[in-house]
Design an enzyme around this catalytic site. Structure first.
Site, short mmCIF file in Angstrom:
data_model
loop_
_atom_site.label_atom_id
_atom_site.label_comp_id
_atom_site.label_asym_id
_atom_site.label_seq_id
_atom_site.Cartn_x
_atom_site.Cartn_y
_atom_site.Cartn_z
N SER A 153 0.83 -1.21 0.00
CA SER A 153 0.00 0.00 0.00
C SER A 153 0.87 1.26 0.00
O SER A 153 1.68 1.44 -0.89
CB SER A 153 -0.95 -0.04 1.20
OG SER A 153 -2.01 0.89 1.03
N ASP A 164 -5.60 -3.81 -2.40
CA ASP A 164 -4.60 -3.47 -1.38
C ASP A 164 -3.94 -4.72 -0.78
O ASP A 164 -4.61 -5.63 -0.31
CB ASP A 164 -5.28 -2.66 -0.27
CG ASP A 164 -4.29 -1.95 0.62
OD1 ASP A 164 -3.39 -2.61 1.16
OD2 ASP A 164 -4.43 -0.73 0.79
#
Length: 372
Positions: free
Chosen positions: A119, A252
Site C-alpha cells: 500500500s 490493497d
C-alpha cells in the site's frame, strides 16, 4: 675444521626442513611445493591452515627457505556482502513516517539492496527505487500533496455523491466496486518516477505487494508499470476500485499481508529491516465505543496488529514510529509533518541496535552528509 662445521650446519638445516614437513603432514595440512624464495603460496579458502614461504638468513650468512604455518584462513575470492532488505508496511497517510525512517537510514549509510512495500509502503519504496529524492518525497507528505492526489476529492463528499455514481449501472455499465478509480494517483506516481516507470528497470529490486481478489493470496508485482502497480497495491477495498493486470484482479496488499517481510526474504535479503506504521493497540475505556465509527476504528487496529504480529517477529529488526492519531486517509499537512518527524525519531532510536546487528554480519555503514 671449517669444512666439518659447514657440513654440520647443512645437515642440521636438512633435518629441520624434513621435521617441519613431517609435522605438517601429520596434522593433515597440505604442503605446497616451493617455487622460489619470494613466491607467496595460497591454499583454497576451505583449508583451515595456510602456508606461506618466506626467506630468512642462517648463522652462516646464507639465505634459506622455510615453511611457516598461518592459522587464519586465506580467502582466495572476495566474499559477497549480505543483502539488506527493507519491508515497508501499509497505513495510508502514516506512510509519512516511513519517509522519515528512510531518510535516517540513508544519512547513516545503511545499505539497502531490496525493497518490498504494501500500500503506502509500496508508494514510498517504489518512488525511492525509481530514484526520486527522499527529501522531496518528505515535502510531498509535509504539504499533503501526495495524499491529495491519492484522494482527489474528500471522502465525505465522495460518499455523498455515491448514489449518483451508481446511476450508470442502471443502463448496463458495471465497473469494479469502489468509490475511487485511482487513475489520477497512477499518473501522479508515474510523473514523480519520470523515465523510471518500468519496475524491472528500477535502480534496485522492488516489489509492490497486492492481494489477488480471486484466489485470496498475497502476490508481489516485480515488473510492469510502476504507477499501475502502486494503484493496485493501494486499492483499499470499498474505497478504491481494484485494478486488473494481466487477467488478475488486485487490491490493497494489506488485506492479508500488511508488512511484507516474507516477500523481502523470498527476494533474496539476508537481513531485513521492517517499518511498521500501525497505531499502538492500547486498552481503551468502554465509553469510547459509544462514539460513531469507534468500533470499526478499533476493529481495524486489532486486525492490523494481528496481521503484523508475525512479520514483526520474523524481521531482523523492526522500526515502529509513533503514528497514533494520524488517520489513514488524512490530508492534513500537520499529520504529514508529524509523521515524518515520528519516523526520524524512531529510526534514530533504533540505530545503535541496527548498527550492532549489521556489524555482526560484517557490514559497517558509512555515515553520509545529512540531507536537508
Amino acid at each position: 675444521m671449517k669444512a666439518k662445521s659447514v657440513f654440520a650446519v647443512l645437515c642440521a638445516l636438512t633435518l629441520s626442513c624434513s621435521a617441519t614437513q613431517y609435522s605438517l603432514a601429520q596434522s593433515g595440512t597440505q604442503v605446497a611445493p616451493i617455487q622460489g624464495s619470494t613466491e607467496h603460496v595460497e591454499l583454497p579458502a576451505t583449508e583451515s591452515t595456510a602456508i606461506t614461504e618466506t626467506t630468512t638468513t642462517s648463522d652462516t650468512g646464507r639465505t634459506r627457505n622455510t615453511i611457516q604455518t598461518v592459522t587464519d584462513t586465506i580467502v582466495t575470492s572476495k566474499k559477497q556482502r549480505p543483502k539488506v532488505g527493507l519491508a515497508l508496511g501499509g497505513g495510508g497517510a502514516r506512510g509519512a513516517a516511513e519517509v522519515g525512517v528512510l531518510k535516517v537510514l540513508l544519512e547513516e549509510g545503511i545499505p539497502i539492496d531490496i525493497i518490498a512495500g504494501t500500500s503506502i509502503g509500496a508508494v514510498v519504496g517504489g518512488l525511492y527505487a525509481a530514484g526520486f529524492s527522499i527529501d522531496e518525497l518528505a515535502e510531498r507528505f509535509d504539504d499533503s500533496e501526495l495524499m491529495r492526489n491519492f484522494m482527489p476529492v474528500g471522502l465525505k463528499f465522495r460518499i455523498a455523491v455515491a448514489p449518483i455514481m451508481f446511476l450508470p449501472r442502471l443502463v448496463g455499465y458495471h465497473p469494479y466496486d469502489g468509490l475511487y478509480r485511482g487513475v489520477k494517483f497512477r499518473k501522479y506516481a508515474n510523473s514523480l518516477a519520470g523515465e523510471n516507470s518500468e519496475i524491472s528497470k528500477l535502480h534496485l529490486p522492488f516489489a509492490a505487494v497486492v492481494t489477488d481478489l480471486v484466489d485470496g493470496n498475497s502476490h508481489r508485482l516485480t515488473k510492469g508499470n510502476l504507477g499501475e502497480a502502486l494503484q493496485a497495491s493501494t486499492a483499499v477495498p470499498g474505497l478504491r476500485k481494484p485494478v486488473e493486470i494481466d487477467g488478475r484482479l488486485y487490491c490493497d496488499g494489506g488485506l492479508i499481508n500488511n508488512l511484507p517481510v516474507n516477500h523481502v526474504r523470498e527476494m533474496g535479503a539476508d537481513f531485513i529491516i521492517a517499518v511498521n506504521i500501525d497505531e499502538d493497540l492500547d486498552p481503551v475505556p468502554l465509553k469510547t465505543f459509544r462514539k460513531a465509527g469507534s468500533v470499526s476504528t478499533q476493529a481495524l487496529k486489532i486486525q492490523l496488529y494481528n496481521i503484523d504480529k508475525k512479520p514483526n517477529e520474523t524481521a531482523d529488526i523492526t522500526i515502529h514510529p509513533n503514528t497514533n492519531g494520524i488517520s489513514l486517509i488524512s490530508r492534513n499537512k500537520k499529520d504529514g509533518r508529524s509523521g515524518v518527524e515520528a519516523g526520524i525519531e524512531a529510526a534514530q532510536k533504533a540505530m545503535p541496535e541496527l548498527k550492532r546487528k549489521l556489524a555482526a554480519l560484517g557490514i559497517m555503514p558509512t555515515k553520509m552528509v545529512k540531507a536537508n
